[in-house]
Design a protein around this motif. Structure first.
Motif, PDB file in Angstrom:
ATOM      1  N   SER A 123      -4.473   4.201   7.988  1.00  0.00           N
ATOM      2  CA  SER A 123      -4.533   2.733   7.950  1.00  0.00           C
ATOM      3  C   SER A 123      -3.627   2.098   6.898  1.00  0.00           C
ATOM      4  CB  SER A 123      -5.983   2.284   7.751  1.00  0.00           C
ATOM      5  OG  SER A 123      -6.785   2.692   8.838  1.00  0.00           O
ATOM      6  N   PRO A 124      -3.588   2.583   5.643  1.00  0.00           N
ATOM      7  CA  PRO A 124      -2.705   1.946   4.658  1.00  0.00           C
ATOM      8  C   PRO A 124      -1.227   2.011   5.036  1.00  0.00           C
ATOM      9  CG  PRO A 124      -4.352   3.300   3.555  1.00  0.00           C
ATOM     10  CD  PRO A 124      -4.434   3.627   5.013  1.00  0.00           C
ATOM     11  N   VAL A 125      -0.813   3.117   5.664  1.00  0.00           N
ATOM     12  CA  VAL A 125       0.586   3.234   6.078  1.00  0.00           C
ATOM     13  C   VAL A 125       0.895   2.244   7.194  1.00  0.00           C
ATOM     14  CG1 VAL A 125       2.354   4.786   6.958  1.00  0.00           C
ATOM     15  CG2 VAL A 125       0.601   5.663   5.438  1.00  0.00           C
ATOM     16  N   LEU A 126      -0.027   2.102   8.136  1.00  0.00           N
ATOM     17  CA  LEU A 126       0.172   1.146   9.224  1.00  0.00           C
ATOM     18  C   LEU A 126       0.223  -0.285   8.687  1.00  0.00           C
ATOM     19  CD1 LEU A 126      -2.220   2.794  11.827  1.00  0.00           C
ATOM     20  CD2 LEU A 126       0.278   2.757  11.913  1.00  0.00           C
ATOM     21  N   LEU A 127      -0.598  -0.586   7.693  1.00  0.00           N
ATOM     22  CA  LEU A 127      -0.534  -1.902   7.049  1.00  0.00           C
ATOM     23  C   LEU A 127       0.815  -2.105   6.372  1.00  0.00           C
ATOM     24  CD1 LEU A 127      -4.100  -2.077   5.462  1.00  0.00           C
ATOM     25  CD2 LEU A 127      -3.184  -3.702   7.125  1.00  0.00           C
ATOM     26  N   ALA A 128       1.286  -1.083   5.682  1.00  0.00           N
ATOM     27  CA  ALA A 128       2.570  -1.187   4.988  1.00  0.00           C
ATOM     28  C   ALA A 128       3.716  -1.392   5.971  1.00  0.00           C
ATOM     29  CB  ALA A 128       2.805   0.064   4.143  1.00  0.00           C
ATOM     30  N   HIS A 129       3.641  -0.751   7.119  1.00  0.00           N
ATOM     31  CA  HIS A 129       4.682  -0.894   8.139  1.00  0.00           C
ATOM     32  C   HIS A 129       4.604  -2.241   8.863  1.00  0.00           C
ATOM     33  CE1 HIS A 129       7.218   2.666   8.702  1.00  0.00           C
ATOM     34  NE2 HIS A 129       6.207   3.395   8.253  1.00  0.00           N
ATOM     35  N   GLY A 152      -0.590   2.522   0.936  1.00  0.00           N
ATOM     36  CA  GLY A 152       0.720   2.552   1.576  1.00  0.00           C
ATOM     37  C   GLY A 152       1.522   1.361   1.092  1.00  0.00           C
ATOM     38  N   VAL A 153       2.785   1.565   0.757  1.00  0.00           N
ATOM     39  CA  VAL A 153       3.612   0.458   0.267  1.00  0.00           C
ATOM     40  C   VAL A 153       4.892   0.349   1.080  1.00  0.00           C
ATOM     41  CG1 VAL A 153       2.693   0.761  -2.063  1.00  0.00           C
ATOM     42  CG2 VAL A 153       4.916   1.766  -1.476  1.00  0.00           C
ATOM     43  N   TYR A 154       5.342  -0.886   1.249  1.00  0.00           N
ATOM     44  CA  TYR A 154       6.622  -1.194   1.893  1.00  0.00           C
ATOM     45  C   TYR A 154       7.481  -1.918   0.872  1.00  0.00           C
ATOM     46  CZ  TYR A 154       9.944  -3.815   4.839  1.00  0.00           C
ATOM     47  OH  TYR A 154      11.073  -4.366   5.400  1.00  0.00           O
ATOM     48  N   GLY A 190      -0.744  -1.819   1.379  1.00  0.00           N
ATOM     49  CA  GLY A 190      -1.949  -1.564   2.158  1.00  0.00           C
ATOM     50  C   GLY A 190      -2.888  -0.666   1.368  1.00  0.00           C
ATOM     51  N   MET A 191      -4.099  -1.143   1.107  1.00  0.00           N
ATOM     52  CA  MET A 191      -5.030  -0.418   0.237  1.00  0.00           C
ATOM     53  C   MET A 191      -6.214   0.125   1.030  1.00  0.00           C
ATOM     54  SD  MET A 191      -4.974  -2.675  -3.271  1.00  0.00           S
ATOM     55  CE  MET A 191      -6.101  -3.944  -2.706  1.00  0.00           C
ATOM     56  N   GLY A 192      -6.632   1.347   0.670  1.00  0.00           N
ATOM     57  CA  GLY A 192      -7.770   1.975   1.326  1.00  0.00           C
ATOM     58  C   GLY A 192      -8.783   2.502   0.332  1.00  0.00           C
ATOM     59  N   ALA A 193     -10.047   2.502   0.733  1.00  0.00           N
ATOM     60  CA  ALA A 193     -11.165   3.027  -0.057  1.00  0.00           C
ATOM     61  C   ALA A 193     -11.455   2.213  -1.308  1.00  0.00           C
ATOM     62  CB  ALA A 193     -10.934   4.498  -0.427  1.00  0.00           C
TER      63      ALA A 193
END
Length: 309
Positions: free
Chosen positions: A143-149, A217-219, A235-238
């Motif tokens: 999820s964080p990677v998808l948010l970053a993308h 996840g960061v972009y 994108g932050m998780g947990a």
């Protein structure tokens, strides 16, 4: 089989380790799938890999009257890449396929890395990214990677489709924007512009088979000078009830020069937007500190990737 658990000296609890009765359907096409969802919208659950769903059913958290197995729907499986449009991953694609896909490694290497962190090899060969996302866990790896993308979801039902930014998909803990009769059909990750990169960082209690204490996840996109921030996403998780973006931090980081002060500021701002809880994996305070460190590291790695280092 009945299993008896003993709590202390006097408390006993019996657990019946079996599935409650349900109807089972296995459509072969989108038409069949959509017809089933239209008819049984309020009582059906989709089975893609079952690594989350069947656990919840066994634990009596969910009690669906019907389970619809989408494993034979070929139109929900596959990955396509277009240099102009980006990467499209259909919802039935297994996590292991995403992990090893040459297209994913080229267009979204951070997603390949995040997919490789999900469960065990056996789990990844069963699980799907759609299940990981629709389960709604705040600590989901992808999820964080998808948010970053800035991923866009294609959501379908009988008679039509709609697109939704993934940042609008999670409404509350394990609650999504899917309406009755709808299903997640595909993910689209827009093509990365020049001078941009996405990175993923995480921390668990051990090296594998562990739910993350924190993940991010960061972009990062730079101006032509390769020093000034043009666009940024975190994108932050947990660290909250759902995966989410640190939008205040993103706004403040735009226009900054990328240097050690930028990395430190990014970590500080991300931690400030984190709203974690204390649980068996970590305290809220430790999670905030982790978010700061992991965000700083992820941006540093993204900057190095852009510079070709």
């Amino acid at each position: 089989m009945d299993v008896k658990f003993i709590y202390g000296d006097t408390l006993e609890k019996e657990e019946h380790m079996h599935l409650e009765p349900f109807e089972y359907e296995k459509p072969n096409s989108l038409v069949e799938l959509e017809a089933l969802l239209s008819k049984h919208a309020d009582e059906a659950r989709l089975l893609a890999g079952g690594t989350d769903l069947l656990v919840l059913v066994k634990e009596k958290i969910l009690s669906p009257k019907m389970i619809i197995d989408i494993g034979d729907v070929a139109a929900l499986q596959g990955i396509t890449a277009d240099p102009a449009k980006g990467l499209t991953i259909l919802a039935g694609t297994k996590v292991s396929t995403i992990e090893h896909s040459a297209e994913v490694k080229e267009f979204a290497p951070a997603l390949s890395f995040a997919a490789a962190q999900l469960g065990s090899s056996q789990v990844r060969h069963m699980a799907t990214m759609a299940g990981n996302v629709c389960h709604g866990s705040p600590s989901a790896e992808t999820s964080p990677v998808l948010l970053a993308h800035g991923a866009v979801l294609t959501i379908a039902k009988a008679g039509g489709e709609r697109e939704l930014p993934i940042s609008d998909f999670w409404l509350a803990y394990r609650k999504t924007a899917l309406a009755p009769g709808e299903y997640l059909k595909a993910f689209t990750l827009p093509a990365l512009p020049k001078n941009a990169a996405v990175e993923y960082a995480f921390k668990g209690l051990r090296g594998a088979m562990e739910i993350d204490m924190v993940n991010v996840g960061v972009y990062l996109e730079l101006e032509e000078d390769l020093e000034t921030v043009k666009e940024v996403r975190i994108g932050m998780g947990a660290v909250g009830p759902i995966p989410y973006r640190a939008v205040k931090a993103e706004a403040e980081l735009k226009g900054m020069k990328v240097d050690d002060a930028f990395f430190a500021k990014a970590g500080e701002l991300a931690a400030a937007e984190a709203t974690p809880i204390d649980d068996v994996r970590a305290t809220a305070d430790y999670r905030k500190k982790l978010m700061s460190v992991l965000t700083r590291r992820a941006f540093s790695a993204a900057f190095a990737r852009i510079k070709g280092e």
